[in-house]
Each structure stands twice: as C-alpha cells, then as structure tokens.
Write a protein that holds these residues in place. Structure first.
Motif, PDB file in Angstrom:
ATOM      1  N   ALA A  87       0.833  -1.213   0.000  1.00  0.00           N
ATOM      2  CA  ALA A  87       0.000   0.000   0.000  1.00  0.00           C
ATOM      3  C   ALA A  87       0.863   1.257   0.000  1.00  0.00           C
ATOM      4  O   ALA A  87       1.862   1.357   0.715  1.00  0.00           O
ATOM      5  N   THR A  88       0.435   2.214  -0.805  1.00  0.00           N
ATOM      6  CA  THR A  88       1.104   3.511  -0.920  1.00  0.00           C
ATOM      7  C   THR A  88       0.064   4.610  -0.759  1.00  0.00           C
ATOM      8  O   THR A  88      -1.075   4.467  -1.204  1.00  0.00           O
ATOM      9  N   LEU A 107       3.208   7.109   2.801  1.00  0.00           N
ATOM     10  CA  LEU A 107       3.340   5.676   3.043  1.00  0.00           C
ATOM     11  C   LEU A 107       3.835   5.031   1.764  1.00  0.00           C
ATOM     12  O   LEU A 107       3.352   5.339   0.666  1.00  0.00           O
ATOM     13  N   THR A 108       4.783   4.113   1.898  1.00  0.00           N
ATOM     14  CA  THR A 108       5.391   3.492   0.723  1.00  0.00           C
ATOM     15  C   THR A 108       5.523   1.993   0.935  1.00  0.00           C
ATOM     16  O   THR A 108       6.157   1.550   1.899  1.00  0.00           O
ATOM     17  N   PRO A 119      -5.901   3.738  -0.367  1.00  0.00           N
ATOM     18  CA  PRO A 119      -4.505   3.804  -0.805  1.00  0.00           C
ATOM     19  C   PRO A 119      -4.428   4.263  -2.259  1.00  0.00           C
ATOM     20  O   PRO A 119      -5.342   4.037  -3.055  1.00  0.00           O
ATOM     21  N   ASP A 120      -3.331   4.935  -2.609  1.00  0.00           N
ATOM     22  CA  ASP A 120      -3.103   5.291  -4.008  1.00  0.00           C
ATOM     23  C   ASP A 120      -2.788   4.050  -4.830  1.00  0.00           C
ATOM     24  O   ASP A 120      -3.096   3.991  -6.029  1.00  0.00           O
ATOM     25  N   ALA A 121      -2.150   3.080  -4.203  1.00  0.00           N
ATOM     26  CA  ALA A 121      -1.815   1.817  -4.852  1.00  0.00           C
ATOM     27  C   ALA A 121      -1.787   0.742  -3.780  1.00  0.00           C
ATOM     28  O   ALA A 121      -1.703   1.036  -2.583  1.00  0.00           O
ATOM     29  N   GLY A 122      -1.864  -0.508  -4.213  1.00  0.00           N
ATOM     30  CA  GLY A 122      -1.852  -1.598  -3.259  1.00  0.00           C
ATOM     31  C   GLY A 122      -3.253  -1.934  -2.765  1.00  0.00           C
ATOM     32  O   GLY A 122      -4.257  -1.461  -3.308  1.00  0.00           O
ATOM     33  N   ARG A 123      -3.310  -2.741  -1.707  1.00  0.00           N
ATOM     34  CA  ARG A 123      -4.583  -3.275  -1.236  1.00  0.00           C
ATOM     35  C   ARG A 123      -4.665  -3.232   0.280  1.00  0.00           C
ATOM     36  O   ARG A 123      -3.703  -3.551   0.973  1.00  0.00           O
ATOM     37  N   ARG A 168       7.659   3.903   5.871  1.00  0.00           N
ATOM     38  CA  ARG A 168       7.873   2.489   5.577  1.00  0.00           C
ATOM     39  C   ARG A 168       7.887   1.679   6.866  1.00  0.00           C
ATOM     40  O   ARG A 168       8.209   2.203   7.931  1.00  0.00           O
ATOM     41  N   ILE A 169       7.591   0.404   6.742  1.00  0.00           N
ATOM     42  CA  ILE A 169       7.802  -0.525   7.851  1.00  0.00           C
ATOM     43  C   ILE A 169       9.204  -1.094   7.693  1.00  0.00           C
ATOM     44  O   ILE A 169       9.514  -1.757   6.690  1.00  0.00           O
ATOM     45  N   VAL A 170      10.062  -0.808   8.663  1.00  0.00           N
ATOM     46  CA  VAL A 170      11.456  -1.222   8.548  1.00  0.00           C
ATOM     47  C   VAL A 170      11.724  -2.551   9.249  1.00  0.00           C
ATOM     48  O   VAL A 170      12.751  -3.190   9.004  1.00  0.00           O
TER      49      VAL A 170
END
Length: 331
Positions: free
Chosen positions: A16-17, A26-27, A62-66, A217-219
């Motif tokens: 998701a972005t 969010l990336t 989200p702009d992209a993703g699910r 991001r989740i690192v």
C-alpha cells in the motif's frame, strides 16, 4: 504474524502507498494482523503511523496496493467500517453531554436501534468500567476517564478490530492501568487491536506483535517475543548516566566507545553489538580517565527501546529500508 493456528488475517495490507498534498507518506506497506492479538506500531513523529491507521479504518483509500479488513475494502464497504472501532488521539466526545448521552449518540451512529440502545450503552459502560460516571458531563471528567469513555464510544458497534492512537497520552498511572485492563479484555474477547504508541513500556506490556515505522515504511515487524529473544541472545547493553552534559572531547570519547545519546543527552547507551568487553567498573574508570563526567554505569538486558533503535538505524541506512530487514543477533 501469529501462529499457525491463525487462519486468514483479519487485517491484510499489501504494497500500500499513500500520498498527501503531493508528498508520499506511506510506501510499500505490507502488514497483517490476526484476530485476538495486539499489534503495536512504533516510530518517530511523522513516520506514518496515523496515516496507516486511517487506511485501515477506511478513512482514506490507498493510491496503490490493497487494504482488506475481514476480506473487504474498508474504504468502499460501509458495513466493514462499522466493524472497526477508531479511537483517535484527540478526545472525540461532546463535552456538555453526559457519558451515557455520548454513548447513546455513538450507538445511534453505529446503527443500533432505539430498543437495543440502552443495553448497548450499559454494556459499554461496564466493559470500560466507567458506569459510576455515566451521569456526569464528559467535560468535567479527568483525562483518564475521558480516554476510557473515548474507547467506550468506539465499542458501540461491537467491533472486531479496534484502532487506538496514543490511548494513554497525558494520563496518570492509575488511569493507564485502567485503560490497559480494557485493552486486555478486548483482546480476550477476540478483537484485533492496532495500537500506535510512543510508550515502550506500554507496547512491551500489551503487544503480541510490533511493527517499526520510519519515513513512511515498515522497517521491521514480527512477533515481539521472537524479536526480543534475538536481540537478547548477545551481550547486554551498557548505559551511562552523566553528571553534566558532555563537552566536545567527552562526547567524542563516548562515541569512540560505541555510545549514543538518548533522552536529554545525559544518558548514553551502547548495545552488545558495540563490542564492549569491559565490565561496568572498568568502563567507568576508562571513561573518567578520558574526562567523561560519568556518574553511573548500568548493565541492562536489552528491551523494546533497544530493538526500536536497532530497527530504525538498520532500516533507514540506505535503499534496503524499502522492506523489513531481519534482526541481527549479537555475536
């Protein structure tokens, strides 16, 4: 996350972005959360924790993703949104209405019919242990009671997923314990809990799973017990308390020894990965001989704060931050 007994996760986020005002906040977010477990989101201000919670709550697409909650898109499915309890950081209540009146309003918003509304309010009052103040205006309550009523309002639709953004901010220890008890009951009842907090002790006490965020991001993410076991497999941490702020020479000596500042700069910490072989007394003497105003050296088992620093330092050190990285156990 979770054990093999977990079936399809209640929350599933895939690549998701999200952008806000032309800036990507969010990336490439990948995250799952099963029912009956608590997932803590940790990260500095601006890391994207609240934005991620808004995606899960269906407040933003989200702009992209699910993003899926119970297999459905929360942004496009009103019934799914009603099955999500959202507890914002701010008190989202009517200060002039009583506690019971507030809960009645939220019960109506949750689609609970008039005949069932009274029982639903009474159940929420009992569950959050605020029945004794049901007749008092919210604006006259202490901060701790207001936060519990804030949680009660989110529970009127009997949600399967509860999102909490800094639920204990600004409350005393007694109120914190009461709120933690409510969250424990929610987990026992099978709800999934997504908790954004800056409080390491709170996260370590409540969370089954953790996700560390930095720069949208989740690192790193995973079961808390497993991540802590890895970081505790190596040497213990050394922590130094200074009597005075270090001058330039003292700071250079501390950094050469593998220490970095925490909190106000009067506490410096180095993990076992720093390669320390000296015991506490020898380290104290060595640093004092270099002019470092050390008042105390503590040797401690690494906790969630050490895991957090390790995750952020390794996760933001280059392009590899785009995906969670495995935790390196000390050797």
């Amino acid at each position: 996350m979770g054990g093999p007994e977990d079936q399809v996760p209640l929350v599933e986020i895939v690549d998701a972005t999200l952008s806000y005002r032309g800036r990507e906040v969010l990336t490439g977010i990948d995250l799952t959360a099963p029912a009956g477990r608590t997932l803590a989101l940790l990260g500095p201000n601006g890391a994207g924790k609240t934005s991620l919670m808004r995606l899960v709550a269906g407040r933003l697409p989200p702009d992209a993703g699910r993003v899926r909650v119970g297999g459905a898109d929360p942004f496009r499915a009103p019934a799914t949104r009603r099955a999500i309890g959202w507890v914002p950081q701010e008190i989202a209540l009517y200060p002039r209405l009583t506690v019971a009146e507030n809960l009645g309003v939220f019960a109506q918003l949750a689609g609970i019919g008039r005949r069932a509304r009274k029982a639903a309010v009474e159940a929420a009052l009992a569950f959050t242990d605020v029945a004794e103040v049901a007749g008092r205006p919210v604006g006259l309550l202490s901060g701790g009671y207001q936060r519990r009523v804030n949680i009660a309002a989110s529970l009127m639709g009997r949600p399967r997923l509860v999102l909490l953004d800094e639920p204990t901010q600004g409350v005393d220890l007694a109120a914190r314990a009461a709120i933690h008890a409510v969250l424990g009951r929610l987990r026992q009842d099978g709800a999934a809990i997504l908790l954004a907090t800056h409080d390491f002790a709170e996260a370590e006490r409540l969370a089954d799973d953790v996700a560390f965020m930095a720069g949208g991001r989740i690192v790193r993410e995973g079961p808390l017990a497993e991540l802590l076991a890895r970081i505790r497999a190596g040497a213990p941490e050394h922590e130094i308390a200074l009597a005075l702020p270090p001058d330039q020479a003292a700071e250079a000596a501390l950094r050469r020894a593998g220490f970095g500042p925490v909190d106000t700069g009067l506490t410096w910490r180095a993990s076992g990965r720093g390669g320390h072989t000296l015991d506490g007394a020898a380290l104290l003497g060595a640093l004092r001989r270099q002019g470092v105003p050390v008042s105390e050296v503590r040797v401690r088992t690494p906790g969630l704060d050490a895991l957090y620093l390790d995750a952020l330092q390794s996760g933001t050190s280059g392009a590899a931050a785009s995906r969670p990285r495995p935790l390196r156990a000390a050797r």
